[in-house]
Design an enzyme around this catalytic site. Sequence first.
Site, short mmCIF file in Angstrom:
data_model
loop_
_atom_site.label_atom_id
_atom_site.label_comp_id
_atom_site.label_asym_id
_atom_site.label_seq_id
_atom_site.Cartn_x
_atom_site.Cartn_y
_atom_site.Cartn_z
N LYS A 17 -0.12 -10.80 5.50
CA LYS A 17 0.01 -9.47 6.10
C LYS A 17 1.27 -9.36 6.98
O LYS A 17 1.34 -8.50 7.85
CB LYS A 17 -1.23 -9.11 6.93
CG LYS A 17 -2.54 -9.17 6.17
CD LYS A 17 -2.48 -8.50 4.81
CE LYS A 17 -2.14 -7.03 4.88
NZ LYS A 17 -1.92 -6.43 3.53
N HIS A 63 -4.74 1.44 9.99
CA HIS A 63 -5.56 0.53 10.76
C HIS A 63 -6.65 1.28 11.52
O HIS A 63 -6.43 2.41 11.98
CB HIS A 63 -4.71 -0.25 11.76
CG HIS A 63 -3.74 -1.18 11.12
ND1 HIS A 63 -2.87 -1.96 11.85
CD2 HIS A 63 -3.52 -1.48 9.82
CE1 HIS A 63 -2.14 -2.70 11.02
NE2 HIS A 63 -2.51 -2.41 9.79
N SER A 120 -4.13 -5.91 10.84
CA SER A 120 -3.81 -5.63 9.45
C SER A 120 -4.61 -6.55 8.52
O SER A 120 -5.12 -6.14 7.48
CB SER A 120 -2.32 -5.80 9.20
OG SER A 120 -1.99 -5.51 7.86
N TYR A 175 9.98 2.25 2.59
CA TYR A 175 11.10 2.20 1.65
C TYR A 175 10.65 1.79 0.25
O TYR A 175 9.78 0.93 0.09
CB TYR A 175 12.18 1.23 2.15
CG TYR A 175 13.07 1.84 3.21
CD1 TYR A 175 14.28 2.41 2.86
CD2 TYR A 175 12.68 1.85 4.54
CE1 TYR A 175 15.11 2.98 3.83
CE2 TYR A 175 13.49 2.42 5.52
CZ TYR A 175 14.70 2.98 5.15
OH TYR A 175 15.49 3.55 6.11
#
Length: 345
Positions: A99, A312, A190, A292
């Site tokens: 993560k 989250h 995460s 991106y």
Amino acid sequence: MLFKQQALLRQKLFVLGSLAIGSVLYLVARVGTLDRLQPICPIESRLPPSEPEQIPLRTLQFKRGLLHELRKGNATKEQIRLHNLVQQLPRAIIIGVRKGGTRALLEMLNLHPAVVKASQEIHFFDNDQNYARGIDWYRGKMPFSFPHQITIEKSPAYFITEEVPERIFKMNSSIKLLIIVREPTTRAVSDYTQVLEGKERKNKTYHKFEKLAIDNNTCEVNTKYKAVRTSIYTKHLERWLKYFPVEQFHIVDGDRLIMDPLPELQLVERFLNLPSRISQYNLYFNATRGFYCLRFNIVFNKCLAGSKGRIHPEVDPSVVTKLQRFFHPFNQKFYQITGRTFNWP
């Protein structure tokens, strides 16, 4: 007689016209081919021809299609032999962290024409059953590449698995190791979020993050919780440093890679001794996805899977503060060891 002459003239004109049209069509096709062979990066970024041991960028771009066919299993043994393609052991591995952005880093590095990525996590060094199959099995899991390309794989479980540093050292003591990190508390949340999503998909219940991260008996941070342990980066890195010098590691800022990826990718290019090839042209922000995406050329674009960038859950601020205070001394030591400082709380 006049009629025959006119017919003969018309026939000659028809032949000449056909030749002219054929020539035009050939030129159009040729220009289209040349367009497709254009490098993905600006002309001025290409290396001068005097540099040794570099495959021309145009050649690599031209043959990406063949590598794609190999990945799909469509290329023949004859094509493999003719193009001198091989399955190479990795010269660099993204070893973690979970993560932290390992998939994004691997996909972005794959923009470089001298990099070939293993599509799946191999889990060779952290899985006893896979490791027992031997190094030839591992090599067989690698993509086909040209001899001067660098093969890279990523398996983030490598970073936290005790046996892995020694096993990788036995394969290649000079291998380059990439670690991508995020702010430790954010990374832990995460990690929890991904597991939570998996549980919900199976209609299973799961504890709240606060209950897992904080020991109910002591009200202190629960270091037995895997998401917390993984974020103690310095503890894991110290185990790796028993086998590899710090110079063989490069730390990537996972938070920065999300917000402004190019500077981080340029640092990795330098660490891997690759010519600078990835440019801003290859990266564009997708407002819908919120991060991106990748542009290989004028035709082929790619965004990461929709599972990336999960929202989250809200976490009790007092728990966040407690975790940040807990990680702080470990973070300071991590900065000292790696020589890279982050603006973490």
